[in-house]
Design an enzyme around this catalytic site. Sequence first.
Site, PDB file in Angstrom:
ATOM      1  N   GLU A 199       0.858  -1.181   0.000  1.00  0.00           N
ATOM      2  CA  GLU A 199       0.000   0.000   0.000  1.00  0.00           C
ATOM      3  C   GLU A 199       0.895   1.232   0.000  1.00  0.00           C
ATOM      4  OE1 GLU A 199      -3.739   2.151   2.273  1.00  0.00           O
ATOM      5  OE2 GLU A 199      -2.844   0.374   3.167  1.00  0.00           O
ATOM      6  N   CYS A 252      -6.395   1.079   2.450  1.00  0.00           N
ATOM      7  CA  CYS A 252      -7.305   2.224   2.469  1.00  0.00           C
ATOM      8  C   CYS A 252      -7.118   3.140   1.275  1.00  0.00           C
ATOM      9  CB  CYS A 252      -7.132   2.995   3.772  1.00  0.00           C
ATOM     10  SG  CYS A 252      -7.568   2.041   5.243  1.00  0.00           S
ATOM     11  N   ASN A 280     -12.009  -3.067   0.313  1.00  0.00           N
ATOM     12  CA  ASN A 280     -10.871  -3.276   1.214  1.00  0.00           C
ATOM     13  C   ASN A 280     -11.333  -3.703   2.600  1.00  0.00           C
ATOM     14  OD1 ASN A 280      -8.215  -3.082   2.409  1.00  0.00           O
ATOM     15  ND2 ASN A 280      -8.868  -1.122   3.245  1.00  0.00           N
ATOM     16  N   GLU A 281     -11.693  -2.759   3.450  1.00  0.00           N
ATOM     17  CA  GLU A 281     -12.099  -3.067   4.824  1.00  0.00           C
ATOM     18  C   GLU A 281     -13.531  -2.621   5.060  1.00  0.00           C
ATOM     19  OE1 GLU A 281      -8.206  -3.209   7.768  1.00  0.00           O
ATOM     20  OE2 GLU A 281      -9.322  -1.338   7.588  1.00  0.00           O
TER      21      GLU A 281
END
Length: 659
Positions: A50, A245, A376-377
């Site tokens: 990331e 993120c 993603n989350e």
Amino acid sequence: MKIQPIIASLALMAGVYTSPSAAQQPLNFTVKAGEVKTTVSPGMWGIFFEDINFSADGGIYAELVKNRSFEFSSPLMGWTIPEGAVSNGQIMVVNRKDDNSSNPRFAKITLPAARPFTLVNEGFRGMGIKAGEQYHFSLYARQQPGSAVKFTVTLLDDAGKTIGTTTVSLDSNNWQLYKTGLTAAATAAKGKLQLTFTGTGVIDVDMISLFPQHTWKERSNGLRADLVQLLADLRPGFLRFPGGCIVEGRELVNRYQWKKTVGDVNEREVIINRWNNEFAHRAAPDYFQSFGLGFFEYFLLAEDIGASPLPILNCGMACQFNSAEVVAINELDPYIQDALDLIEFANGDVNTKWGALRAKMGHPAAFNLKMMGVGNEQWGPQYVERYTLFAKAIKNKYPEIRLVNSLGPGPSGDKFNFLNDTLRKLHADILDEHYYSSPEWFLSNASRYDSYDRKGPKIFAGEYAAHGKGTDGYHKNSWQSALTEAAFMTGLERNADVVEMASYAPLLAHVDGWQWAPDLIWFDNLRSYGTPNYYVQKLYANNKGTVVVPILKDNQVISGQDSVYASTVVDEQSGELVIKLVNASATAKPVAVAVEGVKGLAANGRLTILRSNDLQAINTLDKPLGISPEEKNIAIKGKTVRTEIAPWSFYVVRAKINK
């Protein structure tokens, strides 16, 4: 929670070494080498990238010039200009958005007679310049009719002294790419680039760039070789990218859009990095994404290091910790089309639209994409609603593509339970679990997957790290954190029939520009090093094996009894048994591992030890190998491996199986 892991964690926190009694009896373990429990996925141990901590621009992407195309929110950020030059119009930043929306700005410089004009770029916390290295400089420029301009390119050391220089003359009234090379005469950890324009007239400049000659595989627009080598040495089974993120963005407007990161590097739209101001105590107002490292380069990197690509795409949801913005369901089609087009970009025939672009960029062969992440989350019913539409469209057109699905930001609680229950009922392919927790949590959860449903979705341990705080209050890559991760990973390996992939996170961090710690690899402008956690990951990935076989004590898996953790695999290709042993206590542990189901073992095996007497010890740029593996021979008698596991240590034993 088990008693033994609690005892082990107390020993970890105490940090007191206790020598074993001379009469201490060995712990008797049994390996049932003939009872294959499951195969090990070729992609079991991988890496997660990331763009956080200046991992891309200023990190693995080897470009040395910051704000090379004047597209930061403050157009001259990173550049030092003569006093008064802006106010008197000697330099202006021109916005041509209607003509070039992806790279609208350029700098217009006016040169009065006999008055040179100098621009200095500071780089990313300085520029790492090495003595004897050649550097490739380039820029796009044009001069107005009647002008006569040339410029000098100069490398400056930390004190501003010239350590390399060359001169270029301009010869066109149209935009043209100018290139030159220069060799550094000295090394600088925080050097700078200086451009001095001389002559008369007006010159426009854009995409001012400086790369070292020596990049990974010597590619132009390439990657920093030492950082990629550290990744390659891990022998990762997969590369997950671009986050994280970053995929979501604080709002949807600054989400990651892969189509804007491919094609001509000069036409890739710069956006703010979402970690620019996420943490007030580690603010980085100069953190942007140039996307010189884009999706094509990610695919290429995965191929270079032998990893399967695992791209993660935005599912129409921004970060729920920030704005919680979502796109309306009736406007989700473009997001889904992005996913379908990415598969075509990676795998499509060169006669397709996106396959043709891949070929034009220099890679006519397919990238063999097999899996993709949706979100993603994310969490909640809004995620399930959007994931369901993605899954239907992708599976209808590309049924062979396996999908990775979010289980939220943590390993338990209402958000996790809702998605875990719902996605299992939807027969999801792979569930992505994340856990950033204390070292004690990792010890206590080494048996987490022993009771998971063997017929349900596979598990991706997509982001994990043991967070132990140092004396300054920040999380550290201490030996304590690495050791507890090693213990936890015995449970991942033991349950390879459920856990298909795992990756530590985050991957990279600049020592002068990080926002998040701990991280697997740290670097400055010239140097880099692997943390103790890095060497734990490396030992697992380099000793992956092909099948899991049981290792037991009193007919039970070894997961914290006597503060010892263990897992065993067989490498059928090399014909070796691989035993992993972790001692999480302050007392040495003699062990005797009896191997059943084989005719015998070779008399000599290999033992790799990773250990430290100081649980808070870390590696540093000055002492990069402070905690690193030691290899030695180990004598084996018959079919029993005997050793004494030192306090706070991780052992890997490789023994040849006699046919």
